[in-house]
Design an enzyme around this catalytic site. Structure first.
Site, PDB file in Angstrom:
ATOM      1  N   TYR A  54     -47.402  15.113 -68.507  1.00  0.00           N
ATOM      2  CA  TYR A  54     -48.016  14.340 -67.175  1.00  0.00           C
ATOM      3  C   TYR A  54     -46.964  13.793 -65.961  1.00  0.00           C
ATOM      4  CZ  TYR A  54     -52.766  13.390 -69.308  1.00  0.00           C
ATOM      5  OH  TYR A  54     -53.931  13.254 -69.477  1.00  0.00           O
TER       6      TYR A  54
ATOM      7  N   LYS B 247     -46.782  19.487 -81.804  1.00  0.00           N
ATOM      8  CA  LYS B 247     -46.728  20.901 -82.130  1.00  0.00           C
ATOM      9  C   LYS B 247     -45.326  21.437 -82.349  1.00  0.00           C
ATOM     10  CE  LYS B 247     -49.181  24.858 -81.724  1.00  0.00           C
ATOM     11  NZ  LYS B 247     -50.140  25.272 -82.763  1.00  0.00           N
TER      12      LYS B 247
ATOM     13  N   ASP C 181     -53.398  21.265 -83.345  1.00  0.00           N
ATOM     14  CA  ASP C 181     -54.555  22.228 -83.427  1.00  0.00           C
ATOM     15  C   ASP C 181     -55.362  21.739 -84.743  1.00  0.00           C
ATOM     16  OD1 ASP C 181     -52.375  23.098 -84.936  1.00  0.00           O
ATOM     17  OD2 ASP C 181     -52.811  25.218 -84.383  1.00  0.00           O
TER      18      ASP C 181
ATOM     19  N   ASP D  19     -54.452  12.392 -75.049  1.00  0.00           N
ATOM     20  CA  ASP D  19     -55.665  12.409 -74.101  1.00  0.00           C
ATOM     21  C   ASP D  19     -56.777  13.061 -74.603  1.00  0.00           C
ATOM     22  OD1 ASP D  19     -56.973  12.209 -71.516  1.00  0.00           O
ATOM     23  OD2 ASP D  19     -56.555  14.018 -71.114  1.00  0.00           O
TER      24      ASP D  19
ATOM     25  N   ASP E 290     -60.615  11.506 -76.833  1.00  0.00           N
ATOM     26  CA  ASP E 290     -61.908  12.122 -76.094  1.00  0.00           C
ATOM     27  C   ASP E 290     -62.693  12.318 -77.310  1.00  0.00           C
ATOM     28  OD1 ASP E 290     -61.525  11.296 -73.845  1.00  0.00           O
ATOM     29  OD2 ASP E 290     -62.642  12.932 -72.671  1.00  0.00           O
TER      30      ASP E 290
HETATM   31  C1  IPM Z   1     -57.598   8.835 -69.791  1.00  0.00           C
HETATM   32  C2  IPM Z   1     -57.938   9.695 -68.449  1.00  0.00           C
HETATM   33  C3  IPM Z   1     -56.869   9.925 -67.669  1.00  0.00           C
HETATM   34  C4  IPM Z   1     -55.866  10.416 -68.257  1.00  0.00           C
HETATM   35  C5  IPM Z   1     -57.209  10.515 -66.122  1.00  0.00           C
HETATM   36  C6  IPM Z   1     -58.308   9.786 -65.601  1.00  0.00           C
HETATM   37  C7  IPM Z   1     -55.976  10.713 -65.409  1.00  0.00           C
HETATM   38  O1  IPM Z   1     -58.589  10.992 -69.022  1.00  0.00           O
HETATM   39  O2  IPM Z   1     -57.176   7.795 -69.523  1.00  0.00           O
HETATM   40  O3  IPM Z   1     -57.847   9.503 -70.865  1.00  0.00           O
HETATM   41  O4  IPM Z   1     -55.506  11.878 -68.434  1.00  0.00           O
HETATM   42  O5  IPM Z   1     -54.877   9.743 -68.847  1.00  0.00           O
HETATM   43 MG    MG Z   2     -58.874  11.170 -70.989  1.00  0.00          MG
END
Ligand code: IPM
Ligand code: MG
Length: 356
Positions: free
Chosen positions: A140, A190, A222, A246, A250
């Site tokens: 990042y 990884k 993975d 990240d 999710d």
């Molecule tokens: C998160 C989001 C952020 C990230 C974005 C909005 C920059 O996806 O907080 O997970 O990638 O960290």
């Molecule tokens: Mg995110």
């Protein structure tokens, strides 16, 4: 220490869900919580007013605040801007300027929502995982990065880089969390391909000597992505880098029924932090009064716990969320079966207040 809380509603559904959190703060104030709310702009909201996603004023106010509550940033409206001026850059820059290296994402299934998940109930019932994500390093932020053009062929490049101090800092937080839970920590990397991951694994192993009571395991990303949907309850605390964290946060959020349930805390060494839902700004449903405010409200609970050390109020909020789910009241994303009643963002916020 200051008792200012900086409110950054941001974009999309951010302002709507933030309103519901503020209603709760107002009630907490009546119950004796001493905080002063300040407001500032970030993301697309700031671009529209100031032309930049993170104005200096917002940075300064954030530095002066005790904690920051953030809605969401981003939206199609600003996708045409170059990558350096997008709303997301504002959030990334704020994380970096406050040194918020540690992102904590609790993946917790409210038993009332077990039917809202796309996975079988027996796979997810009782699920309770904490993901500890490194937040201000890795790909990042690594340099060099950019675009190039070699004889007419364009390329884009990024650098994934970690030094051992960064890895040790996040590792230590994860071990400390693990020691107070089931004493199991899984480090995800990884290391069969990436040098950063090889170093990551080495540093995690060296920390394990200091935390002999914690059982450390390693998993490739993975495989971990697959194991999370196959048998998520094998995990207790997970530690991983910025990019992998990240992605799998999710994925893990969805195990709990909806990404609209997942709060997060991004902390520095002094316990200062940004508290925000893990979901994005959901521009498709913005302004419709249908977004789920619970991740925002649960982020407020995390703020009370981690930055204001007010466990009592944090628990009251968490219990109120659970009570409202018991009453079978839901936003549409967690609606589940016919027994539930679908209500709006505002109504759900009001119900939380009633249960509070
Ligand atoms: C998160 C989001 C952020 C990230 C974005 C909005 C920059 O996806 O907080 O997970 O990638 O960290
Ligand atoms: Mg995110």
């Amino acid at each position: 220490m200051t008792n200012e809380i900086l409110i950054l509603p941001g974009d999309g559904i951010g302002p709507e869900i933030m309103n519901e959190a503020i209603k709760i703060i107002d009630v907490c104030k009546k119950k004796g919580l001493e905080v002063i709310l300040r407001y500032a702009k970030i993301g697309g909201d700031a671009i529209d007013t100031f032309g930049v996603p993170l104005p200096n004023e917002t940075i300064n106010m954030a530095k002066n605040a005790r904690a920051i509550l953030l809605g969401a940033v981003g939206g199609a409206k600003w996708d045409c801007l170059d990558i350096y001026n997008r709303p997301e850059k504002g959030l990334l820059k704020l994380r970096k300027s406050l040194n918020l290296f540690c992102n904590i994402r609790p993946i917790f299934l409210y038993k009332q929502l077990s039917e809202a998940s796309s996975l079988k109930i027996e796979v997810i019932s009782g699920l309770n995982i904490i993901i500890v994500r490194e937040l201000i390093g890795g790909i990042y932020f690594g340099q060099p990065r950019g675009f190039n053009n070699y004889s007419g062929i364009r390329c884009g490049y990024n650098t994934c880089i970690y030094d051992e101090t960064q890895i040790r800092n996040i590792g230590r937080v994860a071990f400390e969390i693990a020691i107070n839970r089931k004493k199991r920590l899984c480090s995800i990397d990884k290391a069969n391909v990436l040098e950063t991951s090889m170093l990551w694994r080495e540093v995690m192993c060296s920390l394990a000597y200091e935390y002999k009571d914690v059982e450390l395991s390693h998993m490739y990303i993975d495989n971990a992505a697959m194991q999370l949907v196959r048998e998520p309850k094998q995990f207790d605390v997970i530690v991983t880098d910025n990019m992998f964290g990240d992605i799998i946060s999710d994925e893990a959020a969805m195990l709990t029924g909806s990404i609209g349930m997942l709060p997060s805390a991004s902390l520095n060494n002094e316990g200062k932090g940004i508290f925000e839902p893990c979901h994005g700004s959901a521009p498709d449903i913005a302004g419709k009064n249908i977004a789920n405010p619970l991740a925002m409200i649960l982020s407020l609970a995390m703020m009370l716990r981690y930055s204001l050390f007010n466990t009592k109020l944090a628990e009251r909020i968490e219990n109120a969320v659970s009570n409202v789910l018991d009453w079978n009241l839901r936003t549409y994303d967690i609606a589940g079966d016919f027994k539930t009643r679908i209500i709006s963002t505002k109504e759900l916020g009001n119900m939380i207040l009633e249960a509070f």
